[in-house]
Enzyme design. Structure first.
Site, short mmCIF file in Angstrom:
data_model
loop_
_atom_site.label_atom_id
_atom_site.label_comp_id
_atom_site.label_asym_id
_atom_site.label_seq_id
_atom_site.Cartn_x
_atom_site.Cartn_y
_atom_site.Cartn_z
N LYS A 178 37.79 37.84 26.46
CA LYS A 178 37.76 36.40 26.22
C LYS A 178 37.77 36.07 24.72
O LYS A 178 38.37 35.08 24.31
CB LYS A 178 36.53 35.78 26.89
CG LYS A 178 36.62 35.76 28.41
CD LYS A 178 35.46 35.01 29.02
CE LYS A 178 35.60 34.93 30.53
NZ LYS A 178 34.52 34.14 31.16
N LYS B 157 45.45 38.20 37.16
CA LYS B 157 44.60 37.45 38.08
C LYS B 157 44.97 35.97 38.08
O LYS B 157 45.31 35.41 37.03
CB LYS B 157 43.13 37.62 37.67
CG LYS B 157 42.14 36.99 38.63
CD LYS B 157 40.72 37.25 38.16
CE LYS B 157 39.70 36.58 39.09
NZ LYS B 157 38.31 36.79 38.62
N LYS C 83 42.67 29.56 36.30
CA LYS C 83 42.83 28.14 35.96
C LYS C 83 43.20 27.95 34.50
O LYS C 83 43.59 26.87 34.10
CB LYS C 83 41.55 27.38 36.30
CG LYS C 83 40.26 28.03 35.84
CD LYS C 83 39.08 27.49 36.63
CE LYS C 83 37.82 28.27 36.37
NZ LYS C 83 36.72 27.88 37.26
#
Length: 359
Positions: free
Chosen positions: A138, A221, A224
């Site tokens: 991230k 994956k 969103k």
């Protein structure tokens, strides 16, 4: 031994005894899980988490949380965050998580989460956090500019779970490392203070579709945060949009195989077959057998129809609930009261164990 040390040792023994008694007298195991209100809920959230919660609430004391404290580890527009929190709660309820059977709340309404997280910041070791692969993913190349919250949020996740002495946590493959950290923190706390206070938390990995992949790239994956809206099915999509996205999902030129072994090296095909199986309640082997030798045109038509049949009522009910802010807010408020009623006595026991003075 000094009088203070003797008194503290006695208190710890009493706490350990009462904790052990509480565990032995409890007959129902407790599940905790949460989802972030950062963007739209997707088919991946539904199949990988929320749908499973519906079944779990029949067998476990269930606590489900909209983890808005986790969401702010990266910047969130305040009004967007408020709306997303309601939307996630509405998605849970529309999918069948029953506020009368389960506790549904948003994390920031229960202050004990943040307080226990600080205690765990003092229990967890830097070396443990340095091994967390999700922070590296991230933060990327700009990890020096990432928030401290993003770095230590696995400690908050541990607090979320252990604040309720949850015995089981439904997790996806990408969360198993964080659950292992939770167990490490629990064991170190117990060892440091000479108690058997926190339970060993067991993972629950349920169903075939624990990891739903992108409709545009079967190696990634479903997310969103993907810039392409066609990569995912949102639980805010209407029936026509759901069908369109399935029909346009990426596939390959080969026919469907007879067995799942034939899906090796075919990530998009494997993903769509997994989604079909999850929505239909079938194994991948059963889906392959049903469509063996057929092309993707027929298969995707049937998958689109199935997706609309299963998801359409959920997305419509979710839209209705989201527009009724008063009801959703009341569910979250009542859930927070119930969660706090469980959390506060446990936190007070932790205060006693750690050595905090009572007010």
């Amino acid at each position: 031994m000094s009088k203070v040390t003797r008194n503290r040792t006695t208190k710890m023994t009493e706490t350990k005894s009462s904790s052990t008694h509480a565990k032995s007298s409890s007959t129902q195991e407790r599940v905790f899980s949460g989802v972030q209100p950062s963007g739209n809920l997707t088919l991946g959230n539904y199949l990988g988490a929320i749908r499973n919660w519906v079944g779990l609430q029949q067998d476990y004391e269930s606590i489900f949380c909209v983890v808005d404290l986790h969401a702010i580890t990266v910047w969130q527009e305040p009004e967007v965050l408020r709306n997303a929190t309601r939307e996630v709660a509405a998605g849970m309820i529309a999918s069948g998580v029953d506020p009368k059977q389960s506790i549904i709340f948003n994390q920031s309404q229960v202050r004990q989460h943040a307080e226990l997280a600080w205690i765990f910041n003092c229990v967890a070791r830097l070396g443990w956090l340095n091994r967390m692969t999700q922070f590296k993913e991230k933060a990327g190349k700009n990890k020096e500019r990432a928030s401290v919250g993003l770095y230590v949020y696995p400690n908050l996740m541990a607090a979320d779970i252990l604040l309720y002495k949850a015995t089981h946590v439904p997790v996806g493959e990408d969360q198993k490392q964080h659950l292992e950290l939770t167990r490490d923190i629990a064991q170190k706390f117990n060892s440091d203070y000479g108690v058997e206070f926190f339970p060993d938390v067991e993972p629950l990995i349920l169903g075939e579709a624990t990891r739903v992949m992108s409709l545009r790239d079967g190696t990634n994956k479903m997310s969103k945060s993907d810039p392409s809206d066609m990569s995912r099915i949102n639980l805010t999509d209407d029936r026509d949009t759901i069908a369109k996205k399935i029909r346009k999902a990426r596939t390959d030129a080969e026919p469907l195989p007879e067995t799942p072994d034939g899906l090796e090296g075919r990530p998009e095909a494997k993903n769509l077959i997994t989604i079909f199986g999850a929505l239909a309640g079938k194994s991948s082997a059963e889906v392959c057998s049903q469509y063996a030798g057929k092309g993707f045109a027929d298969f995707k038509r049937d998958l689109a129809d199935l997706s609309v049949d299963v998801l359409g009522p959920i997305t419509e009910e979710m839209k209705r609930l989201t527009e009724e802010k008063t009801y959703v807010d009341s569910v979250l408020r009542e859930g927070a009261d119930k969660a706090a009623a469980i959390a506060e006595p446990i936190l007070q026991e932790i205060h006693e164990i750690v050595g905090f003075l009572k007010p």
